[in-house]
Design an enzyme around this catalytic site. Structure first.
Site, PDB file in Angstrom:
ATOM      1  N   SER A  18       0.831  -1.208   0.000  1.00 35.37           N
ATOM      2  CA  SER A  18       0.000   0.000   0.000  1.00 35.37           C
ATOM      3  C   SER A  18       0.865   1.257   0.000  1.00 35.37           C
ATOM      4  O   SER A  18       0.524   2.262  -0.629  1.00 35.37           O
ATOM      5  CB  SER A  18      -0.983   0.004   1.169  1.00 35.37           C
ATOM      6  N   MET A  91      10.463  -6.926   4.831  1.00 34.96           N
ATOM      7  CA  MET A  91      10.484  -7.672   6.088  1.00 34.96           C
ATOM      8  C   MET A  91      11.809  -8.368   6.379  1.00 34.96           C
ATOM      9  O   MET A  91      11.845  -9.409   7.024  1.00 34.96           O
ATOM     10  CB  MET A  91       9.329  -8.697   6.099  1.00 34.96           C
ATOM     11  N   ASN A 108      13.192   4.442   5.539  1.00 31.47           N
ATOM     12  CA  ASN A 108      12.228   3.433   6.002  1.00 31.47           C
ATOM     13  C   ASN A 108      11.050   4.135   6.673  1.00 31.47           C
ATOM     14  O   ASN A 108      11.183   5.260   7.163  1.00 31.47           O
ATOM     15  CB  ASN A 108      12.902   2.490   7.011  1.00 31.47           C
ATOM     16  N   HIS A 110       8.161   3.360   9.704  1.00 33.33           N
ATOM     17  CA  HIS A 110       7.843   2.441  10.795  1.00 33.33           C
ATOM     18  C   HIS A 110       6.553   2.918  11.476  1.00 33.33           C
ATOM     19  O   HIS A 110       6.419   4.106  11.762  1.00 33.33           O
ATOM     20  CB  HIS A 110       8.998   2.408  11.797  1.00 33.33           C
TER      21      HIS A 110
HETATM   22  C1  GRF Z   1       3.621  -0.454   6.970  1.00 30.10           C
HETATM   23  O1  GRF Z   1       2.783  -0.366   8.080  1.00 30.10           O
HETATM   24  C2  GRF Z   1       4.988   0.072   7.279  1.00 30.10           C
HETATM   25  O2  GRF Z   1       4.994   1.048   8.271  1.00 30.10           O
HETATM   26  C3  GRF Z   1       5.700  -1.149   7.803  1.00 30.10           C
HETATM   27  O3  GRF Z   1       5.219  -2.216   7.030  1.00 30.10           O
HETATM   28  C4  GRF Z   1       3.891  -1.902   6.594  1.00 30.10           C
HETATM   29  C5  GRF Z   1       3.864  -2.141   5.113  1.00 30.10           C
HETATM   30  O4  GRF Z   1       2.565  -2.045   4.584  1.00 30.10           O
HETATM   31  N1  GRF Z   1       7.138  -0.978   7.718  1.00 30.10           N
HETATM   32  P1  GRF Z   1       2.344  -2.044   3.006  1.00 30.10           P
HETATM   33  O5  GRF Z   1       2.941  -3.334   2.467  1.00 30.10           O
HETATM   34  O6  GRF Z   1       3.018  -0.838   2.443  1.00 30.10           O
HETATM   35  O7  GRF Z   1       0.861  -2.013   2.832  1.00 30.10           O
END
Ligand code: GRF
Length: 225
Positions: A18, A91, A108, A110
Site C-alpha cells: 500500500s 520484512m 524506512n 515504521h
Molecule cells: C507499513 O505499516 C509500514 O509502516 C511497515 O510495514 C507496513 C507495510 O505495509 N514498515 P504495506 O505493504 O506498504 O501495505
C-alpha cells in the site's frame, strides 16, 4: 525543490504494497521508480508493480545469511544506479554491506513513534501499551533495527480511534500521506548532493500540508521556511 531528471528510487517491499502504491501516485515520484524489488514471489506488491508497468523483480533470499542476502540485493539494485532506496514494508533486516554502500540514502517507514516500539507488530504494541498518541516515523536506515536518524514523525491522539483496527487504518492513512512527501523531498536533496545531516532539514510546512486533519507533525530539524 525539484529532483534532478535522472534521480530514481528503488522500492524494496515484501507484502501488500500500500505504501508503494501511495508513492506511485505522487506526481513527483511516479516516473522516478526505477524498480520494485521483493523477497516474496507471490506478494501483492509485485503483482501490483507488474500490472502497473514498473520493473518488478523477485529476489530469492530464503535461507540466505545476511551477508549473502546483501550481496544478492546489491547485485540486483546496482545496475539501476538508484539515488534513494525506499523500504516499504520490507520484512528483512539489511546488513552492514548494504547499509554502508547506500549510507544516508536508505529510507524506512515504521508504524510507531520511534524509539517506542521498534520491530514487529508495532501498531498493536503501541495500542496495547495505552500510548496517548499513535503515530509513524520516517527515518534513515542505519546499522540497527529502526534506530536510524528520524526525518519526520506524524501522529494522532489515541481518542480519535475506537479500537485497534481503526488505529491501524489511521496509521496507514498517515503513512500514505507523509511517506511519499518525505521521499520526494529527500530525492531532491540527495540528487543535488545533500547526503548526511543536510538532508534532514525538510520543509515542515510542505509535509504538514499533506497530513490528514488533526495529525501532528514532529521534525527533528526543520528547513528555514
Ligand atoms: C507499513 O505499516 C509500514 O509502516 C511497515 O510495514 C507496513 C507495510 O505495509 N514498515 P504495506 O505493504 O506498504 O501495505
Amino acid at each position: 525543490m525539484a529532483a534532478k531528471t535522472n534521480a530514481s528510487v528503488i522500492i524494496l517491499a515484501s507484502g501488500n504494497g500500500s505504501n508503494a502504491r501511495a508513492i506511485a501516485t505522487n506526481s513527483d515520484l511516479a516516473s522516478r521508480i526505477a524498480a520494485v524489488v521483493s523477497d516474496r514471489k507471490n506478494s501483492r506488491v509485485l503483482d501490483w508493480a507488474t500490472k502497473a508497468g514498473y520493473v518488478s523483480t523477485h529476489v530469492s533470499l530464503d535461507g540466505c545469511r545476511r551477508d549473502r542476502a546483501d550481496q544478492i540485493l546489491l547485485d540486483t539494485i546496482r545496475p539501476f544506479e538508484p539515488t534513494l532506496i525506499v523500504l516499504a514494508g520490507f520484512m528483512r533486516i539489511l546488513g552492514s554491506r548494504f547499509v554502508d554502500e547506500y549510507e544516508g540514502r536508505i529510507v524506512n517507514i515504521h508504524p510507531s513513534l520511534l524509539p517506542e516500539h521498534p520491530g514487529l507488530n508495532a501498531i498493536e504494541r503501541s495500542w496495547n501499551a495505552g500510548d496517548r498518541r499513535i503515530g509513524i516515523t520516517v527515518h534513515l536506515v542505519d546499522h540497527g533495527v529502526d534506530t536510524g536518524p528520524t526525518l519526520a514523525k506524524a501522529s494522532l491522539p489515541r481518542e480519535r480511534f475506537a479500537d485497534l483496527s481503526a488505529a491501524v487504518e489511521g496509521i496507514h492513512e498517515l503513512e500514505h500521506s507523509l511517506y511519499p512527501a518525505v521521499i520526494a523531498e529527500m530525492l531532491s536533496r540527495v540528487s543535488s548532493g545533500h547526503v548526511g545531516s543536510d538532508s534532514f532539514s525538510l520543509p515542515s510546512s510542505t509535509l504538514r500540508a499533506v497530513l490528514p486533519p488533526h495529525a501532528q507533525l514532529d521534525m527533528p530539524k526543520e528547513a528555514p521556511e
